[in-house]
Design a protein around this motif. Structure first.
Motif, PDB file in Angstrom:
ATOM      1  N   UNK A 183      -4.595   3.672  -8.510  1.00 58.66           N
ATOM      2  CA  UNK A 183      -4.350   5.069  -8.085  1.00 58.66           C
ATOM      3  C   UNK A 183      -5.406   5.472  -7.050  1.00 58.66           C
ATOM      4  N   UNK A 184      -4.941   5.934  -5.893  1.00 61.56           N
ATOM      5  CA  UNK A 184      -5.849   6.334  -4.814  1.00 61.56           C
ATOM      6  C   UNK A 184      -6.403   7.721  -5.114  1.00 61.56           C
ATOM      7  N   UNK A 185      -7.724   7.872  -4.965  1.00 63.96           N
ATOM      8  CA  UNK A 185      -8.332   9.188  -5.204  1.00 63.96           C
ATOM      9  C   UNK A 185      -7.981  10.129  -4.064  1.00 63.96           C
ATOM     10  N   UNK A 186      -8.143  11.423  -4.330  1.00 67.28           N
ATOM     11  CA  UNK A 186      -7.799  12.419  -3.314  1.00 67.28           C
ATOM     12  C   UNK A 186      -8.598  12.210  -2.034  1.00 67.28           C
ATOM     13  N   UNK A 187      -9.866  11.862  -2.166  1.00 64.81           N
ATOM     14  CA  UNK A 187     -10.717  11.702  -0.983  1.00 64.81           C
ATOM     15  C   UNK A 187     -10.348  10.460  -0.177  1.00 64.81           C
ATOM     16  N   UNK A 188      -9.721   9.478  -0.817  1.00 67.81           N
ATOM     17  CA  UNK A 188      -9.367   8.233  -0.113  1.00 67.81           C
ATOM     18  C   UNK A 188      -7.987   8.269   0.536  1.00 67.81           C
ATOM     19  N   UNK A 189      -7.169   9.243   0.179  1.00 64.55           N
ATOM     20  CA  UNK A 189      -5.789   9.231   0.670  1.00 64.55           C
ATOM     21  C   UNK A 189      -5.742   9.493   2.178  1.00 64.55           C
ATOM     22  N   UNK A 190      -4.709   8.957   2.811  1.00 62.77           N
ATOM     23  CA  UNK A 190      -4.523   9.118   4.248  1.00 62.77           C
ATOM     24  C   UNK A 190      -3.112   9.659   4.517  1.00 62.77           C
ATOM     25  N   UNK A 191      -2.885  10.034   5.780  1.00 62.64           N
ATOM     26  CA  UNK A 191      -1.612  10.631   6.182  1.00 62.64           C
ATOM     27  C   UNK A 191      -1.172  10.012   7.501  1.00 62.64           C
ATOM     28  N   UNK A 192       0.127   9.748   7.607  1.00 65.99           N
ATOM     29  CA  UNK A 192       0.673   9.104   8.800  1.00 65.99           C
ATOM     30  C   UNK A 192       1.509  10.099   9.587  1.00 65.99           C
ATOM     31  N   UNK A 193       1.166  10.254  10.869  1.00 63.34           N
ATOM     32  CA  UNK A 193       1.949  11.100  11.775  1.00 63.34           C
ATOM     33  C   UNK A 193       2.498  10.261  12.911  1.00 63.34           C
ATOM     34  N   UNK A 194       3.781  10.431  13.210  1.00 61.86           N
ATOM     35  CA  UNK A 194       4.411   9.679  14.294  1.00 61.86           C
ATOM     36  C   UNK A 194       4.947  10.629  15.358  1.00 61.86           C
ATOM     37  N   UNK A 195       5.036  10.117  16.592  1.00 59.97           N
ATOM     38  CA  UNK A 195       5.634  10.898  17.672  1.00 59.97           C
ATOM     39  C   UNK A 195       6.550   9.986  18.474  1.00 59.97           C
ATOM     40  N   UNK A 204      -0.477   8.938   1.671  1.00 54.72           N
ATOM     41  CA  UNK A 204       0.103   9.828   0.658  1.00 54.72           C
ATOM     42  C   UNK A 204       1.353  10.547   1.151  1.00 54.72           C
ATOM     43  N   UNK A 205       1.463  10.713   2.469  1.00 56.36           N
ATOM     44  CA  UNK A 205       2.634  11.412   3.027  1.00 56.36           C
ATOM     45  C   UNK A 205       2.802  11.045   4.494  1.00 56.36           C
ATOM     46  N   UNK A 206       4.042  11.120   4.958  1.00 54.26           N
ATOM     47  CA  UNK A 206       4.400  10.773   6.340  1.00 54.26           C
ATOM     48  C   UNK A 206       5.231  11.904   6.922  1.00 54.26           C
ATOM     49  N   UNK A 207       4.937  12.257   8.170  1.00 54.33           N
ATOM     50  CA  UNK A 207       5.812  13.176   8.905  1.00 54.33           C
ATOM     51  C   UNK A 207       5.859  12.726  10.356  1.00 54.33           C
ATOM     52  N   UNK A 208       6.741  13.338  11.123  1.00 52.54           N
ATOM     53  CA  UNK A 208       6.887  12.898  12.504  1.00 52.54           C
ATOM     54  C   UNK A 208       7.341  14.010  13.420  1.00 52.54           C
ATOM     55  N   UNK A 209       7.156  13.746  14.703  1.00 55.79           N
ATOM     56  CA  UNK A 209       7.722  14.616  15.731  1.00 55.79           C
ATOM     57  C   UNK A 209       8.536  13.734  16.658  1.00 55.79           C
ATOM     58  N   UNK A 210       9.462  14.335  17.391  1.00 51.58           N
ATOM     59  CA  UNK A 210      10.301  13.553  18.304  1.00 51.58           C
ATOM     60  C   UNK A 210      10.763  14.436  19.450  1.00 51.58           C
ATOM     61  N   UNK A 238      -1.490  16.429  20.704  1.00 58.20           N
ATOM     62  CA  UNK A 238      -1.171  17.504  19.770  1.00 58.20           C
ATOM     63  C   UNK A 238       0.106  17.264  18.968  1.00 58.20           C
ATOM     64  N   UNK A 239       1.143  16.637  19.556  1.00 54.75           N
ATOM     65  CA  UNK A 239       2.398  16.442  18.807  1.00 54.75           C
ATOM     66  C   UNK A 239       2.215  15.433  17.686  1.00 54.75           C
ATOM     67  N   UNK A 240       1.589  14.305  17.996  1.00 54.67           N
ATOM     68  CA  UNK A 240       1.375  13.270  16.982  1.00 54.67           C
ATOM     69  C   UNK A 240       0.456  13.777  15.865  1.00 54.67           C
ATOM     70  N   UNK A 241      -0.609  14.466  16.253  1.00 54.08           N
ATOM     71  CA  UNK A 241      -1.526  14.993  15.237  1.00 54.08           C
ATOM     72  C   UNK A 241      -0.887  16.144  14.456  1.00 54.08           C
ATOM     73  N   UNK A 242      -0.057  16.936  15.139  1.00 54.12           N
ATOM     74  CA  UNK A 242       0.665  17.987  14.430  1.00 54.12           C
ATOM     75  C   UNK A 242       1.510  17.401  13.308  1.00 54.12           C
ATOM     76  N   UNK A 282       6.731   5.345  21.305  1.00 51.39           N
ATOM     77  CA  UNK A 282       6.582   5.733  19.900  1.00 51.39           C
ATOM     78  C   UNK A 282       5.132   5.499  19.551  1.00 51.39           C
ATOM     79  N   UNK A 283       4.456   6.527  19.092  1.00 49.73           N
ATOM     80  CA  UNK A 283       3.053   6.344  18.734  1.00 49.73           C
ATOM     81  C   UNK A 283       2.786   6.912  17.348  1.00 49.73           C
ATOM     82  N   UNK A 284       1.688   6.444  16.770  1.00 57.00           N
ATOM     83  CA  UNK A 284       1.359   6.854  15.404  1.00 57.00           C
ATOM     84  C   UNK A 284      -0.144   7.001  15.253  1.00 57.00           C
TER      85      UNK A 284
END
Length: 532
Positions: free
Chosen positions: A1-13, A90-96, A469-473, A19-21
């Protein structure tokens, strides 16, 4: 189980050309980045600038849908080679890119939910689209369909009041109508129709993802007040369209767990959540951390203004979208075609193609420019609908040239920003002592130009050190969506460095420029009425 401080987030554009991430840590700092350029990394699709232009009809511009899928396969391999630990995401979102559309073949949803983890996505989805090439935002072949949508509700003004924009050729509603009319079998065999953003979301979700409110409000089909599809507009295209589009969700909605395909192939945590994806312009608003009172001014080839609005006014040539951060608010976008290229033309003519000389000329003239005003449109402008150069002396008389290079340079920059301010006020943005401007884009590194921007709007100008800004958003939205309604977006992003103050308006800015804005409105009305 990943601790809260270790979790990461993936953003795509998924933009027009690549296509970048970015993988960000719990403090929203970038720890990994990767990109796939469509033209150079996927040459077999023979795109130019990420698109294909129809040789027989250059207004038809598309992109191969499967190219985007193959790009995702390549991107995930690049992230694997870079050592990304997918189990910590922990979570993934994207922009396009906004306004593009994808047409899923019947049976695609079942295929998405039963993908084979030992094979690439593009191998398995090769025959999943009834239209192999997706219409994209650059396409302008749907004038007839725009008029049909406008006529169905009583004209362009009425369509703008309902959907936030009058009929636009690139918008998805007219594009779908054209497919229905010109390729009825392909339309009929489409199980679902996605935007590029919800298509990207669908790949990770393992089923057809819903369209979000914000990107949905760039289609000419959604009522921006009720956040529901507008029945009369859907009916123009076909009685079965609502079934093909599916439901609508908030832009930060948690739409489900990641597809088992990614768990088995890349070792993602099965608890990783997929957050709704949205358009690149709304994602930029998220990435720039705009909120009420802030105005973002992107100074690029085109100048684009992003505005957070509580209650918009409708202007025929602007766009009102639902707000991706606050579902009860709105965002406005105003585009001006004559941006950096026009500034470069005057620089080349007046300042030996040198920005330092240009800035010296700009700084050597007083605010207000001795009453001289210039409006410069190299190409047909959107706001206002004019082209050509217009120079006026302080008596509002047309002149063919100004008395000096300095006056010409200041007339250009003041004229551009005075017009931007007039349209921002028209769309319902209130300029007051709380207003702050966030400058982005190529010309935002020119302090002399930013000082004029600050003076014309009578507001301080800030810069963000981060340009993606889009990818980081998308990455920020992944965390916001994961934490859900109990979280505050601005608290989540408060760990990031604040924008840097670059310049403030002079104390006399208001008394100089308010009359000039009023004067500009009269000159513009005169020009549009062809009375000059």
């Amino acid at each position: 189980m990943v601790s809260e401080s270790e979790r990461t987030f993936l953003g795509l554009d998924l933009s027009t050309q690549q296509l970048k991430a970015a993988v960000v840590n719990n403090s929203l700092q970038i720890i990994h980045e990767a990109s796939v350029m469509f033209d150079s990394d996927l040459p077999e699709f023979r795109t130019h600038g990420g698109v294909q232009i129809d040789k027989t009809n250059p207004s038809v511009i598309t992109a191969p849908t499967i190219m985007w899928v193959k790009a995702l396969d390549m991107l995930l391999d690049k992230l694997t080679v870079a050592g990304v630990d997918f189990s910590k995401i922990a979570a993934i979102s994207g922009s396009a890119q906004q306004h593009g559309s994808v047409y899923w073949q019947k049976g695609s949803e079942k295929l998405l939910s039963n993908l084979n983890p030992s094979e690439f996505l593009h191998q398995q989805l090769a025959s999943s689209f009834t239209i192999a090439n997706s219409p994209v935002w650059m396409d302008s072949s749907t004038s007839k369909q725009c008029k049909e949508l406008e006529d169905a509700v009583g004209g362009p003004q009425k369509l703008a009041e309902i959907t936030g924009s009058r009929g636009y050729e690139r918008f998805t509603g007219p594009q779908i109508a054209k497919i229905k009319q010109t390729r009825p079998e392909a339309y009929k065999n489409s199980e679902r129709i996605s935007l590029v953003s919800s298509f990207l979301c669908s790949l990770f979700l393992g089923k057809i993802a819903p369209i979000d409110f914000t990107d949905g409000s760039g289609m000419n089909l959604m009522d921006i007040k009720t956040k529901k599809w507008h029945a009369d507009l859907l009916q123009v295209i076909g009685p079965d369209l609502e079934e093909k589009l599916g439901g609508l969700v908030a832009s930060n909605a948690n739409v489900g767990p990641i597809s088992p395909y990614f768990v088995e192939r890349y070792s993602f945590d099965p608890n990783c959540r997929i957050i709704a994806c949205t358009g690149d312009n709304p994602a930029s608003l998220v990435g720039m951390r705009l909120n009420e009172g802030w105005l973002a001014v992107s100074l690029g080839t085109s100048d684009v203004l992003f505005v957070w609005l509580e209650e918009p006014k409708i202007v025929l040539n602007g766009h009102i979208l639902c707000n991706p951060v606050d579902s009860n608010a709105y965002m406005a976008m105003l585009g001006f075609k004559n941006g950096s290229l026009t500034r470069e033309r005057i620089r080349n003519a007046c300042a030996e193609s040198n920005w330092d000389i240009f800035n010296q000329l700009l700084d050597s003239t007083p605010r207000g420019n001795f009453g001289n005003m210039g409006l410069y449109y190299d190409v047909q402008e959107i706001l206002p609908f004019l082209s050509g150069d217009y120079r006026f002396n302080k008596a509002n008389e047309r002149v063919t040239r100004f008395t000096s290079l300095e006056v010409e340079v200041r007339a250009l920059i003041e004229g551009q920003f005075i017009a931007r301010r007039a349209y921002v006020e028209d769309i319902g943005f209130k300029l007051d002592k709380e207003t702050k401007i966030l400058a982005t884009g190529g010309a935002s590194n020119n302090k002399a130009i930013l000082q004029v921007l600050s003076d014309v709007f009578n507001a301080p100008v800030y810069l963000l050190d981060e340009s993606k800004s889009a990818m980081l958003g998308a990455a920020y939205q992944a965390k916001h969506g994961l934490l859900g309604s109990q979280s505050n977006y601005f608290e989540i992003t408060s760990c990031l460095p604040p924008p840097r103050l670059i310049c403030q308006p002079y104390s006399d800015a208001s008394e100089i420029y308010e009359p000039m804005v009023a004067r500009y409105r009269k000159l513009e009305a005169m020009l549009l009425g062809n009375k000059v």
